[in-house]
Write a protein that holds these residues in place. Structure first.
Motif, PDB file in Angstrom:
ATOM      1  N   MET A 291      37.258  30.014  31.484  1.00 21.34           N
ATOM      2  CA  MET A 291      36.796  28.773  32.099  1.00 21.34           C
ATOM      3  C   MET A 291      35.289  28.835  32.277  1.00 21.34           C
ATOM      4  SD  MET A 291      37.721  25.831  32.980  1.00 21.34           S
ATOM      5  CE  MET A 291      36.749  24.528  33.687  1.00 21.34           C
ATOM      6  N   GLU A 292      34.693  27.652  32.255  1.00 24.93           N
ATOM      7  CA  GLU A 292      33.241  27.569  32.224  1.00 24.93           C
ATOM      8  C   GLU A 292      32.687  26.790  33.407  1.00 24.93           C
ATOM      9  OE1 GLU A 292      35.421  26.127  30.235  1.00 24.93           O
ATOM     10  OE2 GLU A 292      35.045  23.981  30.189  1.00 24.93           O
ATOM     11  N   TYR A 293      31.564  27.266  33.930  1.00 29.94           N
ATOM     12  CA  TYR A 293      30.798  26.549  34.956  1.00 29.94           C
ATOM     13  C   TYR A 293      29.330  26.758  34.622  1.00 29.94           C
ATOM     14  CZ  TYR A 293      35.286  26.117  37.035  1.00 29.94           C
ATOM     15  OH  TYR A 293      36.603  25.790  37.200  1.00 29.94           O
TER      16      TYR A 293
ATOM     17  N   MET B 146      32.826  33.736  23.357  1.00 29.11           N
ATOM     18  CA  MET B 146      31.953  32.821  22.610  1.00 29.11           C
ATOM     19  C   MET B 146      32.231  31.372  23.001  1.00 29.11           C
ATOM     20  SD  MET B 146      32.344  34.597  18.891  1.00 29.11           S
ATOM     21  CE  MET B 146      31.967  36.343  18.673  1.00 29.11           C
ATOM     22  N   HIS B 147      33.514  31.072  23.145  1.00 25.69           N
ATOM     23  CA  HIS B 147      33.896  29.689  23.468  1.00 25.69           C
ATOM     24  C   HIS B 147      33.399  29.280  24.859  1.00 25.69           C
ATOM     25  CE1 HIS B 147      36.523  26.097  23.462  1.00 25.69           C
ATOM     26  NE2 HIS B 147      36.588  26.342  24.767  1.00 25.69           N
ATOM     27  N   GLU B 148      33.681  30.097  25.857  1.00 26.48           N
ATOM     28  CA  GLU B 148      33.300  29.697  27.225  1.00 26.48           C
ATOM     29  C   GLU B 148      31.775  29.632  27.358  1.00 26.48           C
ATOM     30  OE1 GLU B 148      35.704  28.483  28.488  1.00 26.48           O
ATOM     31  OE2 GLU B 148      37.383  29.595  27.634  1.00 26.48           O
ATOM     32  N   LEU B 149      31.083  30.547  26.712  1.00 23.21           N
ATOM     33  CA  LEU B 149      29.615  30.493  26.757  1.00 23.21           C
ATOM     34  C   LEU B 149      29.104  29.219  26.077  1.00 23.21           C
ATOM     35  CD1 LEU B 149      28.898  34.237  25.930  1.00 23.21           C
ATOM     36  CD2 LEU B 149      28.397  33.120  28.112  1.00 23.21           C
ATOM     37  N   GLY B 150      29.784  28.817  25.009  1.00 26.47           N
ATOM     38  CA  GLY B 150      29.378  27.597  24.289  1.00 26.47           C
ATOM     39  C   GLY B 150      29.431  26.356  25.176  1.00 26.47           C
ATOM     40  N   HIS B 151      30.288  26.405  26.195  1.00 28.42           N
ATOM     41  CA  HIS B 151      30.384  25.260  27.115  1.00 28.42           C
ATOM     42  C   HIS B 151      29.104  25.063  27.920  1.00 28.42           C
ATOM     43  CE1 HIS B 151      34.338  23.598  26.630  1.00 28.42           C
ATOM     44  NE2 HIS B 151      34.928  24.767  26.751  1.00 28.42           N
ATOM     45  N   GLN B 152      28.199  26.037  27.911  1.00 24.14           N
ATOM     46  CA  GLN B 152      26.925  25.818  28.608  1.00 24.14           C
ATOM     47  C   GLN B 152      26.198  24.616  28.000  1.00 24.14           C
ATOM     48  OE1 GLN B 152      26.162  27.246  31.459  1.00 24.14           O
ATOM     49  NE2 GLN B 152      28.075  28.371  31.261  1.00 24.14           N
TER      50      GLN B 152
ATOM     51  N   ASP C  24      33.446  17.596  24.922  1.00 27.14           N
ATOM     52  CA  ASP C  24      33.005  18.961  25.240  1.00 27.14           C
ATOM     53  C   ASP C  24      33.826  20.009  24.481  1.00 27.14           C
ATOM     54  OD1 ASP C  24      35.044  18.245  27.382  1.00 27.14           O
ATOM     55  OD2 ASP C  24      34.777  20.357  27.823  1.00 27.14           O
ATOM     56  N   GLU C  25      35.153  19.914  24.528  1.00 28.79           N
ATOM     57  CA  GLU C  25      35.956  20.968  23.882  1.00 28.79           C
ATOM     58  C   GLU C  25      35.794  20.976  22.365  1.00 28.79           C
ATOM     59  OE1 GLU C  25      37.008  23.311  25.394  1.00 28.79           O
ATOM     60  OE2 GLU C  25      37.635  22.726  27.410  1.00 28.79           O
ATOM     61  N   GLY C  26      35.806  19.785  21.771  1.00 27.22           N
ATOM     62  CA  GLY C  26      35.713  19.719  20.314  1.00 27.22           C
ATOM     63  C   GLY C  26      34.332  20.089  19.811  1.00 27.22           C
ATOM     64  N   PHE C  27      33.327  19.543  20.480  1.00 24.55           N
ATOM     65  CA  PHE C  27      31.943  19.844  20.108  1.00 24.55           C
ATOM     66  C   PHE C  27      31.704  21.349  20.266  1.00 24.55           C
ATOM     67  CE2 PHE C  27      27.921  16.983  20.193  1.00 24.55           C
ATOM     68  CZ  PHE C  27      27.404  17.654  19.099  1.00 24.55           C
ATOM     69  N   ASN C  28      32.234  21.891  21.356  1.00 23.90           N
ATOM     70  CA  ASN C  28      32.063  23.320  21.605  1.00 23.90           C
ATOM     71  C   ASN C  28      32.809  24.173  20.577  1.00 23.90           C
ATOM     72  OD1 ASN C  28      31.439  25.765  22.820  1.00 23.90           O
ATOM     73  ND2 ASN C  28      33.195  25.661  24.183  1.00 23.90           N
ATOM     74  N   THR C  29      34.027  23.768  20.234  1.00 21.66           N
ATOM     75  CA  THR C  29      34.775  24.521  19.218  1.00 21.66           C
ATOM     76  C   THR C  29      33.987  24.538  17.905  1.00 21.66           C
ATOM     77  OG1 THR C  29      36.844  23.848  20.256  1.00 21.66           O
ATOM     78  CG2 THR C  29      37.005  24.701  18.018  1.00 21.66           C
TER      79      THR C  29
ATOM     80  N   THR D 211      41.893  17.619  20.717  1.00 23.16           N
ATOM     81  CA  THR D 211      40.640  17.905  21.397  1.00 23.16           C
ATOM     82  C   THR D 211      39.876  19.069  20.776  1.00 23.16           C
ATOM     83  OG1 THR D 211      41.739  17.123  23.394  1.00 23.16           O
ATOM     84  CG2 THR D 211      39.667  18.269  23.700  1.00 23.16           C
ATOM     85  N   TYR D 212      40.597  20.114  20.367  1.00 23.31           N
ATOM     86  CA  TYR D 212      39.910  21.318  19.847  1.00 23.31           C
ATOM     87  C   TYR D 212      39.812  21.316  18.312  1.00 23.31           C
ATOM     88  CZ  TYR D 212      40.537  23.351  24.591  1.00 23.31           C
ATOM     89  OH  TYR D 212      40.520  23.596  25.940  1.00 23.31           O
ATOM     90  N   PRO D 213      40.867  21.670  17.580  1.00 21.89           N
ATOM     91  CA  PRO D 213      40.684  21.850  16.127  1.00 21.89           C
ATOM     92  C   PRO D 213      40.399  20.547  15.392  1.00 21.89           C
ATOM     93  CG  PRO D 213      42.995  22.134  16.710  1.00 21.89           C
ATOM     94  CD  PRO D 213      42.237  22.017  17.989  1.00 21.89           C
TER      95      PRO D 213
ATOM     96  N   SER E 164      42.612  29.346  25.624  1.00 21.16           N
ATOM     97  CA  SER E 164      41.535  29.148  26.595  1.00 21.16           C
ATOM     98  C   SER E 164      41.111  27.690  26.590  1.00 21.16           C
ATOM     99  CB  SER E 164      40.356  30.017  26.227  1.00 21.16           C
ATOM    100  OG  SER E 164      39.858  29.613  24.975  1.00 21.16           O
ATOM    101  N   ARG E 165      40.503  27.259  27.692  1.00 18.73           N
ATOM    102  CA  ARG E 165      40.133  25.858  27.765  1.00 18.73           C
ATOM    103  C   ARG E 165      38.769  25.627  27.184  1.00 18.73           C
ATOM    104  NH1 ARG E 165      42.536  27.236  32.465  1.00 18.73           N
ATOM    105  NH2 ARG E 165      44.674  26.527  32.570  1.00 18.73           N
TER     106      ARG E 165
HETATM  107 ZN    ZN Z   1      36.773  25.043  26.334  1.00 16.15          ZN
END
Ligand code: ZN
Length: 697
Positions: free
Chosen positions: A361-363, A386-392, A409-414, A479-481, A696-697
């Motif tokens: 999870m990301e904050y 890598m994924h959670e850091l990408g949420h920054q 957020d999830e798709g762009f981050n993926t 949302t993701y792939p 992971s989210r």
């Molecule tokens: Zn996520």
């Protein structure tokens, strides 16, 4: 020079160009928040809790007079009988029940004239009426808040720390040490924007939409918690960190790129929790953030690596030492550097990556990574980091509404995480292994998941409120792939250079703001109009068709090669050489349209690429079109979608081989087989679903 100029132009002109929000016509505004939060941790073996007091300085930048404010009380999700407990599509065991958890509000007030610190202890000085409906609190202002005015709201609360493993959670690890990954822990004002209030109930699946502002936080914790990390930065290091810890951090600063062991508290051994244990106060400050989370642990090992003004911190447990000390800080550095180049500079002074009981999870400035257990989970853990850091980037710096538009957020981050993943593991064969012997990489895996979901008939539009998807599986796939693959297709459509400029523009225009789906589209179209490659997209500047069909519809895409005929040109070329006429029919078998790469392969192994613009399909009802070309050599293979960047649901009809020349040499077999590797899978497996890759989210 042109590049530099256009970038400066973006920075200066962005607020002017986008003073108007496309969707509503109301000039763009955003509210400003400043929270001062003070919480005391009440230690207990089974039911730890916090008592908090807080003030919110809330600035109404809207053109509207506000008569009420709404707040999120997220932890009420974990209370028995919550809306989320009975939501059919929630992403955890449907039989589990919530019981202990929640936030109790003691008082809400708005200080009257002459307010001072002492009066915080007498909140009745300006008490406000409020109503609580599960995770939302509605607060009535006794005096309206006018446009441009700032008001202060005081509140105090009692919260029971949830240990149910959803985003904010806690538990025991090595030798009875405890870890508290703490988020959504204070009453947080809902967003008021061009679309009005967003008092969305917290059901569990959907994430958050929050205002930007600053935080001053002080946390009073027993001294047995040796490490507390958070959003922002520590404001009183000399009061809470030992001299050796501070000197190791200083050492890291003057030795950039070296991974430094800052502290190791793994010698912790559990001792009975006593109510009157000595405490200390950790003070933090954060600016330009959309939330504030923190993590306290009794036995962390702490590594750090400093680069480009950013301290990258990795905090983990003794159990996971071998893996984390080898991988974590390295991955953190690589991810922040890679994304900073591609998606815009990471802006906060710290990043904390913490091993916790939350799976991922990301904050802002802090991410929670699930417990590592070795073996098979290694790849999962690396990818989760890598994924959670990408949420920054999405949604921490580009603050979209995650509740309504999870794909932003999830798709762009993926999508951006794919490049970090490929940089770390290599472009090919970098994934988890399907066991089928087919091409096995993250990018292909996402395409495969998206295509299989389309073929299963369960696909739902990506642009949909997270909580309203029929199942977690449908939400996750869209949302993701799916969205990640759509960003690859957007890059394919715009061209690499225009797409790179779109990424920069989106960052410069929307950093610390609230982009809506149309703002994403506008940024892409503005770049497309300015510098789109006319050879690639004849419908220059128009990308609405793309955003519509891939985010708002569930249309499938299937192009096929129909007739493919090669005949010697009747006359010799002016140079007296033999030429060949090619007549080829492209069939559109499904509703979605895309521009097409069409590649011809010649006897000598060389290829020539033709581009079929999307206009050929956009403004027609044609379901097939015939193209003619003349070549100086005789082609024997025609291929569409050679780069596999299209979400084409049947890739078996994307090649046509003239049989007379079939595989005269082994390298030709390889050349023909390669595009088939990933292609064949959706066809063979039909609607069989792949292993879930995005826990992971
Ligand atoms: Zn996520």
């Amino acid at each position: 020079m042109r590049y530099l100029l256009s970038f400066v132009f973006c920075l200066i002109a962005a607020p002017i160009l986008h003073a108007q929000t496309a969707a509503t016509g109301i000039p763009y505004f955003q509210q400003h928040v400043h929270y001062t939060l003070s919480a005391t941790f009440n230690d207990d073996y089974t039911a730890p809790s916090i008592d908090g007091t807080g003030t919110l300085e809330y600035t109404n930048n809207s053109p509207d007079t506000l008569h009420e404010l709404y707040f999120h009380l997220y932890w009420n999700l974990f209370r028995s009988g919550s809306y989320g407990e009975s939501a059919p599509n929630r992403d955890h065991d449907p039989d589990s029940k919530y019981g202990r958890g929640g936030i109790d509000i003691n008082s809400v007030s708005r200080p009257v004239a002459g307010f001072n610190e002492e009066m915080l202890k007498m909140p009745e000085s300006g008490s406000l009426r409020y109503e609580i409906d599960n995770t939302i609190m509605r607060v009535y202002l006794h005096k309206p808040l006018l446009p441009g005015e700032t008001t202060t709201i005081y509140f105090d609360w009692h919260g029971i720390l949830p240990n149910y493993g959803i985003r904010s959670t806690w538990g025991w690890h090595d030798n009875g040490a405890r870890n508290f990954a703490t988020a959504q822990w204070y009453p947080q004002v809902c967003v008021y924007d061009n679309h009005g209030w967003h008092p969305d109930q917290y059901i569990g699946m959907g994430e958050f939409y929050t205002d930007y502002g600053s935080f001053d936080v002080s946390l009073t914790l027993p001294k047995r918690f040796s490490t507390v990390s958070s959003t922002g930065w520590l404001a009183n290091p000399s009061e809470v960190l030992s001299d050796p810890v501070r000197s190791q951090l200083d050492f890291a600063k003057v030795h950039p790129d070296s991974i430094v062991r800052v502290a190791d508290y793994s010698n912790f051994r559990y001792s009975t929790i006593s109510k009157d244990e000595p405490t200390r106060i950790w003070k933090f400050h954060a600016d330009s953030v959309r939330d504030f989370a923190w993590c306290a642990d009794e036995a962390y090992i702490w590594d750090a690596v400093y680069d480009n003004g950013i301290m990258h911190n990795a905090l983990y447990w003794d159990n996971s030492r071998d893996f984390w000390e080898k991988e974590a800080a390295k991955i953190e550095l690589l991810t922040i550097q890679t994304n900073s180049k591609f998606a815009g500079q990471y802006i906060y002074p710290n990043i904390f990556m913490c091993e916790t009981y939350e799976g991922g999870m990301e904050y802002p400035g802090i991410v929670f990574i699930g417990p590592y257990s070795n073996g098979e989970r290694e790849h999962w853990a690396q990818n989760t980091m890598m994924h959670e850091l990408g949420h920054q980037w999405y949604p921490m710096m580009m603050g979209s509404n995650e509740t309504d538009y999870g794909y932003m957020d999830e798709g762009f981050n993926t999508f951006i995480t794919t490049f970090v993943h490929e940089k770390y593991f290599g472009r090919w064969n970098n994934s988890y292994g399907t066991g089928l012997g087919f091409n096995d990489d993250e990018r292909t895996e996402n395409y495969r998941s998206a295509i299989l979901q389309q073929l299963s008939g369960n696909q739902e539009p990506a642009k949909q409120k997270a909580d309203e998807f029929l199942s977690y599986r449908d939400y996750a796939d869209a949302t993701y792939p799916h969205t990640s693959s759509v960003f690859f297709m957007l890059r394919y459509t715009m061209g690499d250079s225009a797409f790179a400029d779109f990424m920069k523009l989106y960052y410069s225009r929307w950093r610390f703001k609230h982009p809506y789906p149309d703002d994403l589209l506008n940024a892409a179209e503005d770049i497309e109009r300015r510098e789109g490659d006319t050879n690639r997209v004849r419908a220059r500047g128009d990308l609405r068709w793309f955003f519509n069909e891939w985010f708002e519809q569930t249309w499938k895409l299937d192009y096929a090669i129909g007739k493919f005929k090669v005949t010697p040109h009747p006359a010799l070329s002016p140079k007296g050489e033999r030429e060949y006429d090619v007549k080829i029919t492209i069939e559109r078998k499904e509703r979605a349209v895309m521009p097409l790469d069409l590649v011809f392969t010649f006897d000598d192994g060389t290829t020539e690429q033709k581009w079929i613009p999307v206009d050929d399909w956009l403004r027609t009802v044609a379901d097939e079109r015939t193209y003619t070309y003349t070549f100086s050599k005789e082609p024997f293979v025609a291929t569409i979608n050679p780069s596999l960047e299209l979400l084409d649901v049947d890739r078996l009809n994307n090649n046509k081989i003239l049989f007379a020349d079939l595989f005269p040499w082994p390298w030709m077999w390889f050349m023909v087989r390669k595009p088939y590797q990933a292609d064949a899978i959706p066809k063979i497996l039909g609607d069989v679903k792949p292993v879930d890759r995005y826990a992971s989210r």
